[in-house]
Design a protein around this motif. Structure first.
Motif, PDB file in Angstrom:
ATOM      1  N   UNK A   1      36.733  26.905 -54.971  1.00 22.61           N
ATOM      2  CA  UNK A   1      35.294  27.199 -55.093  1.00 22.61           C
ATOM      3  C   UNK A   1      34.620  26.137 -55.956  1.00 22.61           C
ATOM      4  N   UNK A   2      35.304  25.703 -57.062  1.00 25.62           N
ATOM      5  CA  UNK A   2      34.713  24.691 -57.941  1.00 25.62           C
ATOM      6  C   UNK A   2      34.626  23.358 -57.203  1.00 25.62           C
ATOM      7  N   UNK A   3      35.733  22.988 -56.522  1.00 23.08           N
ATOM      8  CA  UNK A   3      35.735  21.712 -55.784  1.00 23.08           C
ATOM      9  C   UNK A   3      34.614  21.708 -54.758  1.00 23.08           C
ATOM     10  N   UNK A   4      34.511  22.830 -54.008  1.00 20.60           N
ATOM     11  CA  UNK A   4      33.471  22.889 -52.975  1.00 20.60           C
ATOM     12  C   UNK A   4      32.086  22.824 -53.585  1.00 20.60           C
ATOM     13  N   UNK A   5      31.900  23.538 -54.721  1.00 18.95           N
ATOM     14  CA  UNK A   5      30.582  23.548 -55.364  1.00 18.95           C
ATOM     15  C   UNK A   5      30.217  22.131 -55.764  1.00 18.95           C
ATOM     16  N   UNK A   6      31.154  21.441 -56.427  1.00 16.72           N
ATOM     17  CA  UNK A   6      30.843  20.102 -56.929  1.00 16.72           C
ATOM     18  C   UNK A   6      30.649  19.128 -55.767  1.00 16.72           C
ATOM     19  N   UNK A   7      31.611  19.141 -54.798  1.00 15.95           N
ATOM     20  CA  UNK A   7      31.542  18.162 -53.702  1.00 15.95           C
ATOM     21  C   UNK A   7      30.303  18.400 -52.840  1.00 15.95           C
ATOM     22  N   UNK A   8      30.151  19.650 -52.352  1.00 11.44           N
ATOM     23  CA  UNK A   8      28.999  19.915 -51.483  1.00 11.44           C
ATOM     24  C   UNK A   8      27.697  19.810 -52.265  1.00 11.44           C
TER      25      UNK A   8
ATOM     26  N   UNK B   1      21.518  25.136 -52.773  1.00 11.17           N
ATOM     27  CA  UNK B   1      22.691  24.493 -52.151  1.00 11.17           C
ATOM     28  C   UNK B   1      23.935  24.705 -53.008  1.00 11.17           C
ATOM     29  N   UNK B   2      23.774  24.545 -54.340  1.00  9.04           N
ATOM     30  CA  UNK B   2      24.934  24.702 -55.229  1.00  9.04           C
ATOM     31  C   UNK B   2      25.417  26.156 -55.193  1.00  9.04           C
ATOM     32  N   UNK B   3      24.435  27.095 -55.257  1.00  9.64           N
ATOM     33  CA  UNK B   3      24.812  28.517 -55.250  1.00  9.64           C
ATOM     34  C   UNK B   3      25.516  28.858 -53.942  1.00  9.64           C
ATOM     35  N   UNK B   4      24.985  28.319 -52.831  1.00  8.41           N
ATOM     36  CA  UNK B   4      25.563  28.608 -51.528  1.00  8.41           C
ATOM     37  C   UNK B   4      26.981  28.015 -51.424  1.00  8.41           C
ATOM     38  N   UNK B   5      27.137  26.760 -51.935  1.00 15.30           N
ATOM     39  CA  UNK B   5      28.471  26.127 -51.900  1.00 15.30           C
ATOM     40  C   UNK B   5      29.457  26.965 -52.716  1.00 15.30           C
ATOM     41  N   UNK B   6      28.973  27.463 -53.872  1.00 14.73           N
ATOM     42  CA  UNK B   6      29.828  28.282 -54.739  1.00 14.73           C
ATOM     43  C   UNK B   6      30.243  29.559 -54.005  1.00 14.73           C
ATOM     44  N   UNK B   7      29.238  30.166 -53.338  1.00 20.07           N
ATOM     45  CA  UNK B   7      29.496  31.407 -52.603  1.00 20.07           C
ATOM     46  C   UNK B   7      30.519  31.157 -51.488  1.00 20.07           C
ATOM     47  N   UNK B   8      30.302  30.049 -50.732  1.00 21.02           N
ATOM     48  CA  UNK B   8      31.202  29.739 -49.624  1.00 21.02           C
ATOM     49  C   UNK B   8      32.610  29.408 -50.154  1.00 21.02           C
ATOM     50  N   UNK B   9      32.636  28.653 -51.273  1.00 27.53           N
ATOM     51  CA  UNK B   9      33.921  28.282 -51.882  1.00 27.53           C
ATOM     52  C   UNK B   9      34.689  29.528 -52.298  1.00 27.53           C
ATOM     53  N   UNK B  10      33.947  30.477 -52.882  1.00 29.64           N
ATOM     54  CA  UNK B  10      34.569  31.736 -53.311  1.00 29.64           C
ATOM     55  C   UNK B  10      35.097  32.510 -52.124  1.00 29.64           C
ATOM     56  N   UNK B  11      34.286  32.501 -51.050  1.00 28.59           N
ATOM     57  CA  UNK B  11      34.671  33.224 -49.841  1.00 28.59           C
ATOM     58  C   UNK B  11      35.981  32.667 -49.285  1.00 28.59           C
ATOM     59  N   UNK B  12      36.189  31.379 -49.521  1.00 28.59           N
ATOM     60  CA  UNK B  12      37.396  30.718 -49.034  1.00 28.59           C
ATOM     61  C   UNK B  12      38.554  30.918 -50.018  1.00 28.59           C
TER      62      UNK B  12
END
Ligand code: ADP
Length: 454
Positions: free
Chosen positions: A6-13, A176-187
């Motif tokens: 989730x952190x990687x996705x948040x930062x990268x995306x 975008x950051x919140x959404x990336x975090x949400x998607x990262x968490x979902x994964x």
């Protein structure tokens, strides 16, 4: 990069989206500014041409030139000057620099080359644009019409636009950051669940299952995990039952042996009684040895690799029948081989022989004196071994292939049966991907039907 997806996705995306937004903002602002400037330039070039046309013939009369120019440039939002070829101001909309010589590269170029020039420069905090248009009269360059305009309003507009874009971009980036975090968490959440479940299995909690219902690859992975853990659980149960059954089976003859020996030690018996007891002990040791041999066969088959080869069933049955000839003779049983001589199967020779030997041996053991055994094939993929012996009760049929299962322990006393043969048969059949069924009627018949699925 980070410990959590989730952190990687948040930062990268987050970074990708922010960089994209900033690039879009810069491109948009630049294009907007360029558009405004182009519009302004072409408007003032047109005005310069109009003024130069209207005033070209009034250079002789400066009063008229000034008056006419002021009237004609009233609608122009900026200062207008008319310069002669030496750069001296002949007319000024604001009347401030009349008679002054203006030194400016853009204006000089415009007069000397007879072209329109556009220049930008700063004056304190102000940005100014000058448009110089040559004034041509009777094929001579008389001077230039110069329009200078403050660009402050354009830059204020752009500043406002920048502020608005900044606010919109901020919200878009936060989203975008919140959404990336949400998607990262979902994964990462289901992966965490799977990791914990794997750890639990490692710690022997074999009934662990994960509750993840998704239609994607993670859902499939969770499903595969649950199937795998169910399989491990079942294997473990089978292993435990196998061990407890074996212990029980080994314990029975050992208990009898111990009881017999104790009786021998405590009693003061005659030699014939000793001999009788020792014969019993010997019988139990034989039972133990048969049992251990059978167990060794099971483990041998479990580790064995199947080496398939084409085998003609008819010939195989003929060969086995020859082995059983003395037993068949003894019980006067007639065995007939009706198998199709063309029936060929791909099988491990040793294992197939084990199956046929066990089934034929049972038919003889549980067959009646003067009975018959018929072996037939059908459709080139079904093999039936039928006897008209004692049969198997319906209630026992579901357990017939279980390890150590015997229909009625008392009736197996004289057959020496240990309930291992059919377990082994089923194992080999499953290993080959085949199927086996049993039909039986008590006191009438028993038939084992093998389906060879190639
Ligand atoms: P066993 O060594 O006791 O014969 P198996 O696993 O071969 O062990 O068979 C399990 C039990 O199934 C036997 O004990 C017997 O009661 C029953 N059985 C197997 N084959 C037959 C048959 N052809 N007719 C009647 N009963 C059978």
């Amino acid at each position: 990069m980070f410990k959590r997806i989730s952190m990687t996705m948040t930062v990268v995306y987050g970074l990708i989206i922010i960089v994209t937004i900033i690039s879009l903002d810069i491109t948009f602002i630049y294009a907007y500014q360029k558009k405004l400037q182009d519009k302004n330039e072409s408007k003032n070039v047109t005005y310069g041409n109009i003024i130069s046309n209207l005033e070209k013939d009034k250079f002789e009369d400066l009063l008229l030139l000034n008056q006419s120019m002021r009237e004609n440039s009233a609608h122009i939002d900026g200062r207008v000057l008319i310069l002669n070829a030496e750069g001296i101001v002949l007319a000024d909309k604001y009347e401030a620099d009349l008679g002054k010589k203006i030194k400016n590269n853009y204006i000089n170029q415009s007069i000397s080359h007879g072209i329109e020039t556009i220049g930008y420069y700063r004056e304190g905090t102000h940005r100014i644009m000058i448009v110089s248009t040559p004034i041509k009269y009777r094929n001579m360059i008389e001077g230039a019409a110069v329009i200078s305009v403050f660009l402050d309003s354009i830059f204020t507009d752009i500043q406002d636009l920048k502020k608005q874009l900044f606010v919109i971009s901020m919200f878009a980036s936060i989203f975008a950051i919140a959404f990336s975090f949400y998607m990262g968490n979902k994964l990462s959440k289901p992966i965490e669940k799977l990791t914990k479940a794997t750890e639990a299995i490692r710690l022997d909690k074999l009934d662990t299952r994960v509750d993840i219902k998704r239609n994607d690859e993670i859902g499939k992975l969770a499903e595969a995990f649950n199937q795998m853990s169910t399989q491990i659980y079942n294997i473990d149960i089978t292993r435990r039952r196998f061990l407890s059954d074996i212990s029980h089976e080994l314990n029975t003859p050992l208990t009898s042996i111990k009881a017999l020996i104790e009786a021998l030690i405590e009693g003061e018996n005659d030699i014939p009684i000793y001999k009788e007891y020792l014969r019993d002990v010997n019988g139990e040791v034989d039972r133990l040895s048969i049992l251990i041999k059978a167990l060794l066969t099971i483990t041998r088959f479990e580790d064995m690799e199947i080496k398939k080869e084409p085998i003609r069933i008819y010939n195989e049955i003929e060969a086995i029948t020859r082995l059983f000839y003395p037993l068949l003779e003894e019980k006067a049983i007639v065995l007939t081989n009706h198998c199709d001589k063309m029936l060929m199967v791909e099988a491990d020779k040793g294992m197939l022989r084990e199956v046929l030997v066990n089934l034929i041996d049972n038919s003889i053991k549980y067959g009646n004196e003067k009975g018959k055994i018929e072996i037939s094939s059908d459709n080139n993929r079904i093999l039936t071994i039928r006897d008209n012996g004692i049969g198997i009760p319906q209630k026992d049929i579901p357990f017939i292939f279980d390890l150590f299962f015997r229909v009625d322990k008392s009736r197996n006393g004289d057959t020496g049966g240990r309930g291992i043969g059919l377990y082994l048969v089923k194992k080999i059949i499953t290993l080959h991907g085949w199927d086996i069924q049993v039909n039986s009627e008590l006191g009438e018949k028993t038939e084992f039907i093998i389906e060879f699925k190639q």
